[in-house]
Design an enzyme around this catalytic site. Structure first.
Site, mmCIF file in Angstrom:
data_model
loop_
_atom_site.group_PDB
_atom_site.id
_atom_site.type_symbol
_atom_site.label_atom_id
_atom_site.label_comp_id
_atom_site.label_asym_id
_atom_site.label_seq_id
_atom_site.Cartn_x
_atom_site.Cartn_y
_atom_site.Cartn_z
ATOM 1 N N CYS A 94 13.164 6.159 -5.841
ATOM 2 C CA CYS A 94 13.684 5.976 -4.483
ATOM 3 C C CYS A 94 13.031 6.988 -3.524
ATOM 4 C CB CYS A 94 15.209 6.040 -4.468
ATOM 5 S SG CYS A 94 15.937 5.389 -2.941
ATOM 6 N N HIS A 184 16.787 2.229 -8.611
ATOM 7 C CA HIS A 184 17.460 3.355 -9.259
ATOM 8 C C HIS A 184 17.740 3.053 -10.725
ATOM 9 C CE1 HIS A 184 18.476 6.115 -5.893
ATOM 10 N NE2 HIS A 184 18.438 5.016 -5.155
ATOM 11 N N GLU A 186 18.707 5.080 -12.884
ATOM 12 C CA GLU A 186 19.815 5.935 -13.342
ATOM 13 C C GLU A 186 21.186 5.421 -12.908
ATOM 14 O OE1 GLU A 186 19.226 7.569 -9.173
ATOM 15 O OE2 GLU A 186 18.130 6.391 -10.663
#
Length: 242
Positions: A94, A184, A186
């Site tokens: 990002c 993302h 994560e």
């Protein structure tokens, strides 16, 4: 044990931090479950570490904007260029994606179509399908996204590995072991829903159907697998990653 460093570039929303952990904690949770360890360096408040002591870097997201050119962010650019010259494994996420592109002579800034948030389809390009990091993913997979800025101009010699309807540069490769992704890996589904809940007004002002975006949030195991695959590649000898 290779030293994998998480470069922290910002904080998540307070309620996300309280319920799920901050950006670096979300990275560590994924890596720890797979048996990997990673240290954390807060780029906003700590001096730049010596790259000779590091075996790989992953760069987090942030609520900052790359185009604001904050001093701590600008200081990372020559450091990242040195890391690229050393062939140090890199993975930007990002903000990290946009920062790496800007550091390597591309351009990042506000996307003309506005914010992209939610769980959306990502499509691998031909280069992505044979890439050592992304190539094991399905040609189409879903990933969590939340960003107002994007990579607007491709850096010289960068390869486009993935795209979608909103953004033609969803994943880039800059060298043998250097990548960045707009999405993302994560994030979990609860974290994505928490972000959408925070962005209701902004998304509604863009004409987006926020209840549909929330309803469309799903788990993204393929996208999440990138973090552990990258951590494994940190231990691959130079020149062996394709």
């Amino acid at each position: 044990m290779p030293r994998l460093l998480i470069v922290k570039t910002g904080d998540a929303f307070p309620e996300v931090v309280q319920e799920h952990g901050d950006f670096e904690a979300l990275f560590q949770q994924v890596l720890t479950r797979a048996g990997f360890e990673a240290a954390v360096f807060d780029a906003r408040h700590e001096p730049l570490p010596d790259l000779a002591d590091i075996d790989g870097l992953t760069i987090t997201g942030s609520h900052a904007m790359v185009s604001d050119a904050e001093p701590w962010s600008e200081a990372l650019k020559p450091w990242l260029r040195e890391a690229l010259a050393r062939d140090l494994p890199l993975l930007g996420v990002c903000y990290g994606h946009q920062l790496m592109a800007a550091a390597f002579d591309g351009e990042s800034g506000y996307h003309p179509a506005g914010r992209e948030s939610g769980t959306h389809a990502i499509i691998l390009t031909e280069a992505g399908r044979t890439d050592p990091l992304l190539g094991q993913l399905p040609t189409a997979f879903r990933a969590h996204l939340t960003h107002a800025q994007s990579v607007l101009e491709l850096p010289p010699n960068a390869s486009v590995l993935a795209r979608n309807a909103h953004d033609p540069f969803q994943a880039l490769r800059y060298g043998p072991r250097q990548w960045s992704v707009q999405f993302h890996p994560e994030f979990t589904a609860p974290v994505m829903r928490a972000y959408l809940a925070r962005q209701v007004d902004k998304l509604r002002d863009q004409g987006q159907d926020v209840p549909a975006l929330i309803e469309g949030v799903t788990d993204t195991p393929e996208a999440s697998s990138l973090l552990c695959r990258f951590a494994a590649l940190v231990n691959v000898p130079r020149g062996a990653s394709g």
